[in-house]
Design a protein around this motif. Structure first.
Motif, PDB file in Angstrom:
ATOM      1  N   PRO A  69       0.740  -1.188   0.070  1.00  0.00           N
ATOM      2  CA  PRO A  69       0.140  -0.072   0.066  1.00  0.00           C
ATOM      3  C   PRO A  69       0.956   1.214   0.173  1.00  0.00           C
ATOM      4  CG  PRO A  69      -0.132  -0.974   2.052  1.00  0.00           C
ATOM      5  CD  PRO A  69       0.625  -2.039   1.167  1.00  0.00           C
ATOM      6  N   GLU A  70       2.047   0.881   0.309  1.00  0.00           N
ATOM      7  CA  GLU A  70       2.778   2.320   0.409  1.00  0.00           C
ATOM      8  C   GLU A  70       3.529   2.873  -0.919  1.00  0.00           C
ATOM      9  OE1 GLU A  70       5.585  -1.075   1.689  1.00  0.00           O
ATOM     10  OE2 GLU A  70       3.667  -0.214   2.071  1.00  0.00           O
ATOM     11  N   ILE A  71       3.202   1.705  -2.044  1.00  0.00           N
ATOM     12  CA  ILE A  71       3.802   2.531  -3.335  1.00  0.00           C
ATOM     13  C   ILE A  71       2.511   3.202  -3.968  1.00  0.00           C
ATOM     14  CG2 ILE A  71       4.307   1.541  -5.483  1.00  0.00           C
ATOM     15  CD1 ILE A  71       5.762  -0.496  -4.045  1.00  0.00           C
ATOM     16  N   ASN A  72       2.317   3.899  -4.323  1.00  0.00           N
ATOM     17  CA  ASN A  72       1.310   4.934  -4.736  1.00  0.00           C
ATOM     18  C   ASN A  72       1.460   5.109  -6.245  1.00  0.00           C
ATOM     19  OD1 ASN A  72      -0.929   6.633  -4.698  1.00  0.00           O
ATOM     20  ND2 ASN A  72       0.273   8.558  -4.300  1.00  0.00           N
ATOM     21  N   TRP A  73       0.882   3.670  -6.797  1.00  0.00           N
ATOM     22  CA  TRP A  73       0.748   3.342  -8.011  1.00  0.00           C
ATOM     23  C   TRP A  73      -0.325   3.852  -9.135  1.00  0.00           C
ATOM     24  CZ3 TRP A  73      -2.656   0.243 -10.399  1.00  0.00           C
ATOM     25  CH2 TRP A  73      -3.518  -0.543  -9.400  1.00  0.00           C
TER      26      TRP A  73
END
Length: 343
Positions: free
Chosen positions: A259-263
């Protein structure tokens, strides 16, 4: 004859008042421009000099205190010399008094004169003692002032050292934060690249049977004929089937991405360079490319893909991948591109 001369004199035009008015106006304009220039220069000089004002003020205070300290040291030296002279004179007076007292005790000389001389010397000695006491008081006061000046100089130096140390600490923290940020960004890019590779691998497996669907660099490219009718933005049945496969693969991949990867999945619409007539639904290729990209995004949303993970963009005919006006080049440029990237 005189009347003719007078009439010619009356018809003569006097240009001098107009010339004076024009010259006055020109002078006023020049004075106004000079005033504006001087004000601008003044404001600019204040703005430039304001940055170093604090440091210059501190340096000026240090210089003034140093000069005062030098002056106080000189005054102290003069007073010490005066005290030394007074002490020498006092020692001489004490010696003279002792000698006279010895003469008085031995009965030699005139007793009254000796007593008078002793009284005079005693008075001089008392006066010199008072002068010496005042000089010592002044020396003590000067020592106190010098100590206070030294304390002020030490406090200013400590403040400067603390400011320099704080600035060095801040610079070190900024450099460390920048290094950490670069490392974190590199890790995020590596993670996103890994998931992008997984995503493209899955799409390649799902859509490998279509020749007009290919990978170009970091983008998955669909030819517009696969998805849309000519000149339209509504997905046809084949296009909906392909986009349904895409949505399924995207939902599976979203479960694996932390979730910390803002894709986001960016959907880019492109057209060929054939201009639209303007009488149809869309005025130009900008609107058509944007409408097609938006149509794909809305279909993916209907299949469960989160809207905050999708971006639609239209580029018209201005980002071609095939040069020329041949039918093959134009067909290649009519496309929908998918790119998995970071927001």
């Amino acid at each position: 004859m005189a009347l003719a001369k007078n009439s010619r004199r009356d018809r003569r035009v006097d240009y001098w008042p107009g010339f004076v008015d024009a010259l006055s106006t020109l002078l006023l304009a020049i004075m106004f421009l000079l005033t504006v220039f001087v004000l601008a220069q003044f404001i600019l000089s204040r703005e430039i000099s304001g940055k170093d004002e604090v440091l210059n003020r501190l340096n000026s205070q240090i210089n003034e205190l140093t000069q005062l300290l030098a002056l106080e040291k000189g005054g102290k030296q003069d007073l010490e010399d005066t005290i030394a002279n007074l002490q020498s004179t006092l020692a001489t007076s004490e010696s003279e008094r002792s000698r006279l007292q010895q003469l008085l005790d031995s009965g030699t000389g005139n007793a009254d004169a000796a007593n008078q001389r002793i009284g005079d010397l005693t008075g001089q000695l008392d006066a010199e003692k008072q002068i010496s006491g005042r000089a010592l008081s002044q020396v003590d006061l000067l020592n106190q002032q010098i100590a206070a000046l030294r304390s002020q100089i030490a406090a200013i130096e400590q403040a400067l050292q603390a400011s320099e140390a704080k600035d060095q600490t801040s610079q070190a923290k900024i450099a460390d934060l920048g290094r950490r940020l670069n490392v974190a960004l590199a890790q995020r890019v590596q993670e996103l690249n890994r998931y992008r590779s997984d995503f493209f691998g899955r799409l390649r497996e799902i859509l490998s049977d279509r020749e007009n669907i290919r990978i170009v660099g970091d983008r998955f490219v669909f030819q517009s004929e696969v998805l849309f009718p000519s000149g339209g933005n509504e997905l046809n049945e084949a296009g909906q089937a392909e986009m349904a496969k895409l949505a399924s693969a995207l939902l599976d991949l979203a479960k694996e991405i932390p979730p910390e990867i803002n894709w986001v999945l960016r959907v880019d619409g492109h057209t060929d360079n054939v201009p639209l007539s303007g009488s149809g639904r869309y005025a130009d290729n900008w609107e058509l490319s944007s409408a097609r990209a938006t149509s794909v995004v809305k279909f993916l949303i209907s299949k469960g893909v989160p809207a905050n993970r999708l971006v639609a963009a239209g580029f018209g005919e201005f980002q071609p991948i095939a040069e020329g006006d041949s039918p093959e080049a134009r067909a290649t440029n009519r496309r929908i591109e998918l790119k998995l990237t970071e927001r």
